[in-house]
Structure formats: C-alpha cells, structure tokens
Design a protein around this motif. Structure first.
Motif, PDB file in Angstrom:
ATOM      1  N   THR A  23       0.861  -1.637  -6.971  1.00 41.99           N
ATOM      2  CA  THR A  23       2.181  -1.231  -7.451  1.00 41.99           C
ATOM      3  C   THR A  23       2.015  -0.206  -8.568  1.00 41.99           C
ATOM      4  OG1 THR A  23       4.260  -1.909  -8.473  1.00 41.99           O
ATOM      5  CG2 THR A  23       2.362  -3.263  -8.987  1.00 41.99           C
ATOM      6  N   PRO A  24       2.779   0.883  -8.496  1.00 35.79           N
ATOM      7  CA  PRO A  24       2.640   1.906  -9.529  1.00 35.79           C
ATOM      8  C   PRO A  24       3.402   1.558 -10.800  1.00 35.79           C
ATOM      9  CG  PRO A  24       4.231   2.613  -7.893  1.00 35.79           C
ATOM     10  CD  PRO A  24       3.719   1.277  -7.439  1.00 35.79           C
ATOM     11  N   ASP A  25       4.200   0.477 -10.751  1.00 35.96           N
ATOM     12  CA  ASP A  25       5.068   0.161 -11.882  1.00 35.96           C
ATOM     13  C   ASP A  25       4.914  -1.323 -12.217  1.00 35.96           C
ATOM     14  OD1 ASP A  25       7.098  -0.412 -13.634  1.00 35.96           O
ATOM     15  OD2 ASP A  25       8.721  -0.049 -12.191  1.00 35.96           O
ATOM     16  N   PRO A  26       4.351  -1.639 -13.398  1.00 33.31           N
ATOM     17  CA  PRO A  26       4.040  -3.030 -13.725  1.00 33.31           C
ATOM     18  C   PRO A  26       5.189  -3.804 -14.357  1.00 33.31           C
ATOM     19  CG  PRO A  26       3.218  -1.595 -15.457  1.00 33.31           C
ATOM     20  CD  PRO A  26       3.908  -0.700 -14.448  1.00 33.31           C
ATOM     21  N   THR A  27       6.351  -3.197 -14.496  1.00 32.08           N
ATOM     22  CA  THR A  27       7.436  -3.906 -15.175  1.00 32.08           C
ATOM     23  C   THR A  27       7.937  -5.054 -14.286  1.00 32.08           C
ATOM     24  OG1 THR A  27       9.023  -2.345 -14.312  1.00 32.08           O
ATOM     25  CG2 THR A  27       8.171  -1.892 -16.512  1.00 32.08           C
ATOM     26  N   PRO A  28       8.510  -6.103 -14.910  1.00 28.63           N
ATOM     27  CA  PRO A  28       8.846  -7.298 -14.133  1.00 28.63           C
ATOM     28  C   PRO A  28       9.706  -7.000 -12.895  1.00 28.63           C
ATOM     29  CG  PRO A  28       9.175  -7.727 -16.468  1.00 28.63           C
ATOM     30  CD  PRO A  28       8.798  -6.282 -16.346  1.00 28.63           C
ATOM     31  N   ALA A  29      10.675  -6.122 -13.018  1.00 32.69           N
ATOM     32  CA  ALA A  29      11.578  -5.907 -11.881  1.00 32.69           C
ATOM     33  C   ALA A  29      10.784  -5.508 -10.641  1.00 32.69           C
ATOM     34  CB  ALA A  29      12.614  -4.833 -12.221  1.00 32.69           C
ATOM     35  N   THR A  30       9.885  -4.547 -10.792  1.00 34.43           N
ATOM     36  CA  THR A  30       9.118  -4.063  -9.639  1.00 34.43           C
ATOM     37  C   THR A  30       8.007  -5.033  -9.269  1.00 34.43           C
ATOM     38  OG1 THR A  30       9.495  -1.869 -10.538  1.00 34.43           O
ATOM     39  CG2 THR A  30       7.941  -2.025  -8.727  1.00 34.43           C
ATOM     40  N   ALA A  31       7.278  -5.476 -10.295  1.00 33.00           N
ATOM     41  CA  ALA A  31       6.099  -6.296  -9.999  1.00 33.00           C
ATOM     42  C   ALA A  31       6.496  -7.649  -9.409  1.00 33.00           C
ATOM     43  CB  ALA A  31       5.264  -6.472 -11.259  1.00 33.00           C
ATOM     44  N   PHE A  32       7.569  -8.264  -9.901  1.00 27.90           N
ATOM     45  CA  PHE A  32       7.969  -9.570  -9.352  1.00 27.90           C
ATOM     46  C   PHE A  32       8.364  -9.413  -7.878  1.00 27.90           C
ATOM     47  CE2 PHE A  32       9.344 -11.862 -13.558  1.00 27.90           C
ATOM     48  CZ  PHE A  32       8.037 -11.741 -14.017  1.00 27.90           C
ATOM     49  N   ALA A  33       9.055  -8.328  -7.582  1.00 32.65           N
ATOM     50  CA  ALA A  33       9.436  -8.101  -6.179  1.00 32.65           C
ATOM     51  C   ALA A  33       8.179  -7.918  -5.326  1.00 32.65           C
ATOM     52  CB  ALA A  33      10.336  -6.865  -6.074  1.00 32.65           C
ATOM     53  N   ALA A  34       7.183  -7.240  -5.883  1.00 38.41           N
ATOM     54  CA  ALA A  34       5.930  -7.030  -5.136  1.00 38.41           C
ATOM     55  C   ALA A  34       5.217  -8.365  -4.908  1.00 38.41           C
ATOM     56  CB  ALA A  34       5.023  -6.066  -5.882  1.00 38.41           C
ATOM     57  N   ILE A  35       5.265  -9.248  -5.905  1.00 34.20           N
ATOM     58  CA  ILE A  35       4.606 -10.554  -5.758  1.00 34.20           C
ATOM     59  C   ILE A  35       5.225 -11.321  -4.592  1.00 34.20           C
ATOM     60  CG2 ILE A  35       4.312 -12.823  -6.855  1.00 34.20           C
ATOM     61  CD1 ILE A  35       4.055 -11.270  -9.550  1.00 34.20           C
ATOM     62  N   GLU A  36       6.561 -11.284  -4.539  1.00 34.87           N
ATOM     63  CA  GLU A  36       7.245 -12.004  -3.461  1.00 34.87           C
ATOM     64  C   GLU A  36       6.954 -11.355  -2.103  1.00 34.87           C
ATOM     65  OE1 GLU A  36      11.620 -12.056  -3.544  1.00 34.87           O
ATOM     66  OE2 GLU A  36      11.480 -14.118  -2.812  1.00 34.87           O
ATOM     67  N   ARG A  37       7.066 -10.028  -2.065  1.00 34.27           N
ATOM     68  CA  ARG A  37       6.921  -9.321  -0.785  1.00 34.27           C
ATOM     69  C   ARG A  37       5.508  -9.461  -0.220  1.00 34.27           C
ATOM     70  NH1 ARG A  37       6.999  -3.755  -1.391  1.00 34.27           N
ATOM     71  NH2 ARG A  37       8.441  -4.258  -3.045  1.00 34.27           N
ATOM     72  N   PHE A  38       4.487  -9.321  -1.093  1.00 31.84           N
ATOM     73  CA  PHE A  38       3.105  -9.321  -0.591  1.00 31.84           C
ATOM     74  C   PHE A  38       2.438 -10.697  -0.675  1.00 31.84           C
ATOM     75  CE2 PHE A  38       3.394  -4.815  -2.401  1.00 31.84           C
ATOM     76  CZ  PHE A  38       3.745  -4.250  -1.185  1.00 31.84           C
ATOM     77  N   GLY A  39       3.123 -11.673  -1.228  1.00 32.76           N
ATOM     78  CA  GLY A  39       2.511 -13.002  -1.362  1.00 32.76           C
ATOM     79  C   GLY A  39       1.318 -12.991  -2.302  1.00 32.76           C
ATOM     80  N   VAL A  40       1.498 -12.344  -3.457  1.00 35.00           N
ATOM     81  CA  VAL A  40       0.393 -12.147  -4.401  1.00 35.00           C
ATOM     82  C   VAL A  40      -0.094 -13.481  -4.969  1.00 35.00           C
ATOM     83  CG1 VAL A  40      -0.156 -11.161  -6.673  1.00 35.00           C
ATOM     84  CG2 VAL A  40       1.123  -9.816  -4.975  1.00 35.00           C
ATOM     85  N   THR A  41      -1.437 -13.622  -5.044  1.00 38.60           N
ATOM     86  CA  THR A  41      -2.009 -14.865  -5.580  1.00 38.60           C
ATOM     87  C   THR A  41      -2.605 -14.685  -6.974  1.00 38.60           C
ATOM     88  OG1 THR A  41      -4.157 -14.434  -4.530  1.00 38.60           O
ATOM     89  CG2 THR A  41      -2.566 -15.722  -3.266  1.00 38.60           C
ATOM     90  N   ILE A  42      -3.001 -13.462  -7.328  1.00 34.22           N
ATOM     91  CA  ILE A  42      -3.642 -13.241  -8.629  1.00 34.22           C
ATOM     92  C   ILE A  42      -3.359 -11.818  -9.105  1.00 34.22           C
ATOM     93  CG2 ILE A  42      -5.821 -12.778  -7.384  1.00 34.22           C
ATOM     94  CD1 ILE A  42      -7.330 -13.592  -9.963  1.00 34.22           C
ATOM     95  N   THR A  43      -3.202 -11.670 -10.427  1.00 35.08           N
ATOM     96  CA  THR A  43      -3.046 -10.336 -11.004  1.00 35.08           C
ATOM     97  C   THR A  43      -3.572 -10.346 -12.432  1.00 35.08           C
ATOM     98  OG1 THR A  43      -1.513  -8.470 -11.295  1.00 35.08           O
ATOM     99  CG2 THR A  43      -0.683 -10.653 -11.900  1.00 35.08           C
ATOM    100  N   GLY A  44      -3.758  -9.163 -12.999  1.00 39.86           N
ATOM    101  CA  GLY A  44      -4.269  -9.046 -14.361  1.00 39.86           C
ATOM    102  C   GLY A  44      -3.328  -8.213 -15.222  1.00 39.86           C
TER     103      GLY A  44
END
Ligand code: OOB
Length: 548
Positions: free
Chosen positions: A265-286
């Motif tokens: 994701t090019p944008d780490p802010t919650p709005a974008t990143a949270f949507a990415a977590i849901e869409r891609f089924g993210v398990t880990i991030t830093g």
C-alpha cells in the motif's frame, strides 16, 4: 570461494566469511535462486498483490526474468548500480528481482528523497541507470530523475513506470517496453554484493551499505523464522519498502522466503491501510511509533473495517513509549512485536511468546545466536552489567564497512570490525535490550533519521543565517521534532519558520527533514572548550524557548 570484488571493494574479511558459512548462516543461495525455488514449489500461490495487480509466484518469477532480459538489452549488467525510487506497489518486487538476477545492484532510495539526496548518491556510486515512476502524489519523479541524469555523467538511462507513457519527459524510457521474452541470465555468486542501502544523512560522501545475498538472506531467513511466517502469511508493506524494516525484518523478502504473500500500500494512514488489511487478509505488518499511534487511536474510536486476520503488529525504527505499546495489542487485536534494527545489520526482536512485560518495555534481543553485542563507554571498555552505554555489534549480517568511504568507516567501525551503532542502550539480565537514545547528533523524527550536521549545512546557506544548530526536542507523537536554533546574520532580519522551511525545500531536500521549529538566538551557549553546547540548548527548550 572467491570473495566479491566491486571495483576492488571486498565486503567481508575472508576469515569471517568462512566462519559464517561453517556456522550454517550463509548458504550460497542468491535472491534469484530463492524466487526460482518458490516458483517451482508453489507456482500458483499468490506472491504479490496491490490495488492493481495480483501475481502468482510463477508470474512474478517470469516477469522478473522478462524485465531482467529487457534491462540487459539496454546494457545494464553485473555490478551496475541502479537507483530505484519507487513507491509501495507490486512492480517494486518485479524490478528488484530483475536487477538481482542481472547481478546489477539496486540502490534503494526513498520516494521522499529529492535532488539534494539523490544527486550525491548517484555521483558517489557511479549509478548508470535510475528506475522510478512518473507522477506520484503530485510529484513528478520522472522529471526529477531526468534532471539528475543531466547532472551526473555516468547516469545513462532513466526508466519510469507509468500509465501514460506520452506524459513522460523526453529521454525517459517507459519500463513497460523492457519486458522482453525471458532469455539467459548470468550465474551469480551469493557472496557478491546484491544491493546498496542508504544510511542516514551525511554532508560529505553518502554512506552506502553493501549487503550480500549471503548475509542478507540469512537475516531474512532468521527474521521469517522468529516472526513465524508460513505460506499463509500476508505481509502488508505500509512503511516505504526501501527501508530495511519493511524490506527484510521480516518484511516483503521474509514473506517471499516463507512462500507467503506480499501486499503493498502506498498510503499507511488508517483509512487506506485498514481497508487493505481487510481486502488482502493481512496477517502481519510493521509500523513506526507515530503511525502505530494513529492506527491505535482510529481502532479505539471503533467502526473500523474487519481487522481480524491481523495476527502480529511490529513497531520499530524509533523508541515506542510503553503507554502506546500497551494499547497496540488490545486495540488492533494482534500480538505486538518490538523491532530494534538498523540498515547496517543487527536486528533485535521481542519474541511472539514473550511475556507482556518484556514486549511493552524492551526492544527485544538479537535474532541470531551468532550476533555479538557489547555495551561500552567512551574509551571502548565494557560498562558494568545493567548500566547504560554505547552499543557496538558484530555478526553474520552486520556489515564491516560502508562502500568506499574511509572517513565514515574510521568513525563507524572499530579496527576489529565492530559496528558502532551510535545507540545508547541498557542490557537487561534476561538478555533484552532497552534503547535509551542516540549518542550522536541525530534527530529520530518518528523513525526517519535526520543528521544534525547535514541539515545545519543547508541552513548555513540561508542568507539571513550566520550560525545554525539542530537539536531533537521531545514530541508526544513523533518522539522527537526538529528544532533549529539560528543566529541571524543581521539582527534586524530574523528568519521565520516559514522562510527557513521553504528555503530548505527549495534546496531539494526530503520533506521529512524540514525543521519543525526555528528559535532565533543572538548568541549560542558554549561548552568549556568553545563548542556550541547542545545540552544547554536542550535546557533552553525545556524551559520554554519558543519557536516561531
Ligand atoms: C531501522 O533502521 P535505520 O537504519 O533507519 O535506523 C537505525 C536506527 C538505530 O540505530 C536506532 O537509533 C533507531 O534507528 N531505532 C530504534 C528502534 N529501531 C531503530 N530506536 C529505538 N527503538 C527501536 N525499536 O530503523 C530499522 C531497521 C530494521 C528493522 C527495524 C528498524
């Protein structure tokens, strides 16, 4: 086995290299070998996703071979240095594996870097090509790269990723034209330098960190093991992926090593990143601490997308306050892991099964049993156990020197190969490290490091500034903010914050280095030996010297 030669540069002493092979740390595998092996094992598994792409391992493997072949046609080959300035997007992975496979060396630049950073790097390293994007977040990277090409003699090619090739400046090549039918590729030596990473700011020659396939893949493998990655892992790259942390701790390379998925994701802010977590089924991030705070606040406020896939949230790059650390796990429904690392090598982790008190209050312990750590005083003698001191380290993935920079090497390394981290730490009896701060004149602004010396040199070019000193001052969100103390050249003309910031920006300096505060001061407090007293300046700030 031959040790690597890059214009006469040998990254590792032969005896140390031999030892790390015997220890089983260095295995002789290259990055290209690793990708080939995963593509053979699980060709249909998803390797990389972003908003616009989803590539299987077979596709990523083929794409990187195709691009390697095309770049080879352009004359890019073994040991060529190639500046890579890309935001977090799928092609980043394709590009770096194409370069790895050619034996060409990516030099990882951040999207925020501007002319003042990029031109000296390109010159120092003799870069022959640069790979970037067209316009990203309203900034024309292709135009910047093209203007650097005009300045730097060796830089022959600029290639850009773009949706609109007609908008590229004259002379910039469209990367899409270099995805050829895959052809033969060179056989590489894993002890060779694979890429160069950038260390924090410097006024003179940039500090370039040479990492070999052998040493870096070891750190990737150990990281993936400690973070318990497996084929079900989906790692979200939120921080700029050129950083060591999202690249390899365990980062995108760790996810690929484990046969998992890299999400960008090019944008780490919650709005974008949270949507990415849901869409891609993210398990880990830093995350860096200021970002972790934003995420926690948003999650605590409720009504977030479904984050239930998220198992591990790593925080590193700067000291995470215990108050924040305690909130991360509950707010995000994940296990917190603290990461204390450096692009030069050493990475420490809290372990996923550590007690909460260790996870919230320490920065973990080294990832390798072969890491050597010492906490020393100014004379280099070990301090008594449990007291603060300077951390020095040596081990199977900590570099022995910067590329072609004798002065930085004399300062940064002991004669017997220990890296002086510049960090003041305390080693607890249980082996975990508590980072107290930095010894040098650095500001750690939310994980981005700013060299006081580098920024002072820019300020001294300001016509209204006679003398300038940069210090880091406490900030509840960023950890530290950048405070510029300036002495006016003419007392009647006091430089304002706005004028200083726009001056620095116009000098082509990355935006994160802009001073947050400017304090005009008639005379600098001095130490006994006539040096400006940074301690006294910090005291002034604590007493409420006000910026403007
Ligand atoms: C990471 O790498 P760099 O090279 O950008 O910065 C290294 C420096 C360290 O020497 C230390 O001063 C600071 O960043 N740092 C931390 C920290 N992690 C890094 N200070 C306090 N607490 C922490 N957890 O920043 C980096 C590289 C790999 C993994 C993680 C971070």
């Amino acid at each position: 086995m031959p040790s690597t030669v890059l214009n006469g540069f040998t990254p590792w002493p032969a005896a140390a290299a031999e030892r790390h092979r015997e220890q089983g740390c260095w295995t002789g595998e290259t990055f290209g070998d690793m990708l080939s092996a995963r593509a053979a094992a699980t060709p249909a598994a998803t390797a990389v996703v972003d908003d616009a792409h989803r590539w299987t391992y077979a596709e990523l493997d083929r794409r990187s071979r195709a691009l390697a072949t095309g770049l080879g046609r352009l004359g890019i080959g073994r040991d060529d240095r190639v500046l890579v300035q890309l935001p977090n997007r799928a092609e980043f992975v394709e590009v770096i594996f194409a370069l790895f496979r050619l034996g060409a060396l990516p030099v990882f630049c951040l999207p925020a870097h501007r002319r003042a950073e990029l031109a000296p790097i390109a010159t120092a390293i003799g870069a022959t090509a640069m790979i970037t994007v067209g316009v990203h977040q309203r900034f024309d990277h292709a135009a910047l790269a093209n203007s650097i090409r005009a300045e730097v003699h060796a830089l022959r090619h600029v290639l850009a990723i773009t949706d609109d090739a007609r908008a590229l400046p004259e002379g910039v090549l469209d990367l899409a034209d270099f995805r050829d039918e895959p052809g033969p590729l060179p056989v590489l030596d894993a002890s060779a330098v694979a890429f160069l990473q950038l260390s924090g700011g410097s006024t003179g020659i940039p500090k370039l960190i040479p990492r070999t396939h052998d040493d870096y893949l070891y750190s990737v493998r150990r990281s993936a093991q400690i973070c318990e990655l497996d084929p079900g892992t989906v790692y979200l790259a939120t921080l700029p992926v050129a950083h060591n942390f999202p690249m390899s701790s365990p980062g995108i390379l760790g996810a690929l090593w484990a046969g998992g998925t890299v999400a960008m994701t090019p944008d780490p802010t919650p709005a974008t990143a949270f949507a990415a977590i849901e869409r891609f089924g993210v398990t880990i991030t830093g995350l860096v601490p200021p970002l972790a705070r934003l995420w926690v606040e948003r999650a605590e406020a409720g009504a977030t997308p479904n984050l239930s896939t998220l198992k591990v949230v790593q925080v590193g790059g700067a000291r995470c306050q215990e108050e924040l650390a305690r909130r991360i796990g509950p707010a995000l429904g994940a296990t917190l892991q603290q990461v204390f690392g450096m692009a030069e090598g050493l990475v420490c982790y809290t372990r996923l099964d550590d007690p909460v008190e260790v996870v919230v209050a320490t920065q973990g312990r080294p990832m390798s049993e072969f890491d050597e750590l010492r906490v020393v005083d100014e004379s280099g003698a070990d301090v008594p156990a449990g007291t603060d001191g300077n951390l020095i380290t040596r081990g199977p993935y900590t570099i022995r020197g910067y590329f072609d920079n004798a002065e930085a090497n004399a300062r940064g390394f002991t004669p017997d190969g220990w890296y002086r981290t510049g960090d003041v730490v305390r080693l607890r009896p249980d082996g975990n490290i508590v980072v107290q701060g930095r010894a040098g004149d650095w500001v750690n602004r939310g994980g981005e490091k700013v060299s006081a010396e580098e920024l002072e040199a820019h300020l001294l070019e300001h016509p209204d500034i006679r003398e300038a000193v940069i210090i880091g001052t406490p900030d509840p969100v960023l950890g530290q903010r950048i405070c510029a103390f300036v002495q006016p050249a003419d007392p009647a003309r006091r430089p304002s914050l706005l004028s200083v910031r726009s001056f620095v920006r116009l000098r082509g300096v990355a935006a994160w280095k802009m001073p947050d505060d400017v304090v005009v001061i008639e005379d600098f407090p001095e130490t006994g030996v006539g040096k400006t007293s940074r301690k006294e300046l910090r005291r002034l700030v604590a007493e409420g010297a006000r910026g403007r």
